[in-house]
Scaffold this motif. Sequence first.
Motif, mmCIF file in Angstrom:
data_model
loop_
_atom_site.group_PDB
_atom_site.id
_atom_site.type_symbol
_atom_site.label_atom_id
_atom_site.label_comp_id
_atom_site.label_asym_id
_atom_site.label_seq_id
_atom_site.Cartn_x
_atom_site.Cartn_y
_atom_site.Cartn_z
ATOM 1 N N ALA A 23 3.073 34.432 -5.947
ATOM 2 C CA ALA A 23 3.009 33.221 -5.145
ATOM 3 C C ALA A 23 4.394 32.761 -4.700
ATOM 4 O O ALA A 23 4.555 32.210 -3.622
ATOM 5 C CB ALA A 23 2.339 32.112 -5.953
ATOM 6 N N HIS A 24 5.378 32.991 -5.520
ATOM 7 C CA HIS A 24 6.749 32.596 -5.208
ATOM 8 C C HIS A 24 7.659 33.688 -5.764
ATOM 9 O O HIS A 24 7.226 34.583 -6.473
ATOM 10 C CB HIS A 24 7.093 31.253 -5.856
ATOM 11 N N ALA A 25 8.919 33.609 -5.422
ATOM 12 C CA ALA A 25 9.874 34.562 -5.974
ATOM 13 C C ALA A 25 9.847 34.480 -7.497
ATOM 14 O O ALA A 25 9.747 33.410 -8.072
ATOM 15 C CB ALA A 25 11.273 34.250 -5.459
ATOM 16 N N GLN A 26 9.941 35.631 -8.138
ATOM 17 C CA GLN A 26 9.825 35.661 -9.593
ATOM 18 C C GLN A 26 11.138 35.334 -10.299
ATOM 19 O O GLN A 26 11.162 35.204 -11.509
ATOM 20 C CB GLN A 26 9.321 37.033 -10.038
ATOM 21 N N VAL A 32 8.324 26.228 -10.160
ATOM 22 C CA VAL A 32 8.968 25.578 -9.031
ATOM 23 C C VAL A 32 8.710 24.082 -9.104
ATOM 24 O O VAL A 32 7.698 23.631 -9.662
ATOM 25 C CB VAL A 32 8.465 26.111 -7.676
ATOM 26 N N THR A 33 9.629 23.325 -8.561
ATOM 27 C CA THR A 33 9.463 21.886 -8.426
ATOM 28 C C THR A 33 8.970 21.618 -7.011
ATOM 29 O O THR A 33 9.561 22.101 -6.041
ATOM 30 C CB THR A 33 10.790 21.153 -8.660
ATOM 31 N N LEU A 34 7.873 20.888 -6.897
ATOM 32 C CA LEU A 34 7.290 20.620 -5.589
ATOM 33 C C LEU A 34 8.208 19.731 -4.759
ATOM 34 O O LEU A 34 8.816 18.786 -5.265
ATOM 35 C CB LEU A 34 5.934 19.934 -5.739
ATOM 36 N N LYS A 35 8.259 20.036 -3.481
ATOM 37 C CA LYS A 35 9.043 19.201 -2.571
ATOM 38 C C LYS A 35 8.395 17.833 -2.429
ATOM 39 O O LYS A 35 9.083 16.802 -2.420
ATOM 40 C CB LYS A 35 9.153 19.889 -1.211
ATOM 41 N N PRO A 176 -4.696 32.686 -12.613
ATOM 42 C CA PRO A 176 -4.601 31.299 -13.027
ATOM 43 C C PRO A 176 -3.221 30.718 -12.736
ATOM 44 O O PRO A 176 -2.221 31.431 -12.735
ATOM 45 C CB PRO A 176 -4.871 31.357 -14.526
ATOM 46 N N ALA A 177 -3.204 29.412 -12.499
ATOM 47 C CA ALA A 177 -1.958 28.704 -12.241
ATOM 48 C C ALA A 177 -2.047 27.341 -12.916
ATOM 49 O O ALA A 177 -3.137 26.843 -13.196
ATOM 50 C CB ALA A 177 -1.728 28.545 -10.742
ATOM 51 N N SER A 189 2.240 35.319 -12.386
ATOM 52 C CA SER A 189 3.221 36.182 -11.739
ATOM 53 C C SER A 189 4.618 35.587 -11.834
ATOM 54 O O SER A 189 5.586 36.269 -12.161
ATOM 55 C CB SER A 189 2.826 36.382 -10.268
ATOM 56 N N MET A 190 4.718 34.298 -11.565
ATOM 57 C CA MET A 190 6.010 33.618 -11.575
ATOM 58 C C MET A 190 6.596 33.524 -12.981
ATOM 59 O O MET A 190 7.786 33.754 -13.197
ATOM 60 C CB MET A 190 5.824 32.210 -10.993
ATOM 61 N N ALA A 191 5.730 33.199 -13.949
ATOM 62 C CA ALA A 191 6.197 33.001 -15.319
ATOM 63 C C ALA A 191 6.431 34.320 -16.046
ATOM 64 O O ALA A 191 7.225 34.391 -16.981
ATOM 65 C CB ALA A 191 5.186 32.163 -16.099
#
Length: 211
Positions: A23-26, A32-35, A176-177, A189-191
Amino acid sequence: MKRREFTLAATLAAVPGLLTLPAHAQSGPGYVTLKDRAPVDAPAGQVEVIEFFSYGCSHCKNFEPIFQAWKKAAPKDVAVRMVHVSFQSSFEPLQRIYYALETMGPAALDKVHAKVFEALQTEHKRLDKPEVLFPWIAEQGVDRAKFEQAYKSFGVASKVRRAVQLQEAYKVEGTPALGIAGKYYTDGSMAGGFERMIQITNNLIAQEKKK
């Protein structure tokens, strides 16, 4: 595979790796912190944690016992809830299953929730079809009439719309997220794995409590 490419046929086939996406760069801290802050329903003084999942996601099925164990042990000032995602309109029948059970109360949800994963992914039952779903629900010991009424209700339709809004607010790309405090997002994926997702979530909860 990007989320907009999902089809229900692929979902029901439970393809390995189905909904776990980059979903985002690993790189980075694993979240990530939401904008822009996402909506939060938890009252003041509580940290809200949302699990984004799908009944058709093979990794969600594997993550479920880990998440439920963590949820059971979560402090009282942590408000935990689940949101069934919808990457396409064809996911709505699965959303309606979850929100109908949730509407009926904890007893119905606890009785059937894990069985839905099994029926879809292991037994390949077409629970997206009412003619299959409603008799199956009755077989699980749930009041069919009450479930059917909830499934078709305006209240469940509203929950489905709300789920999509939260999914978009957190910019969920795979499941899951986990969404934390309306501010942070992490996924497998990110974690880099389920246990790391939980660890990151615990760290962010502790961080929020210090504020």
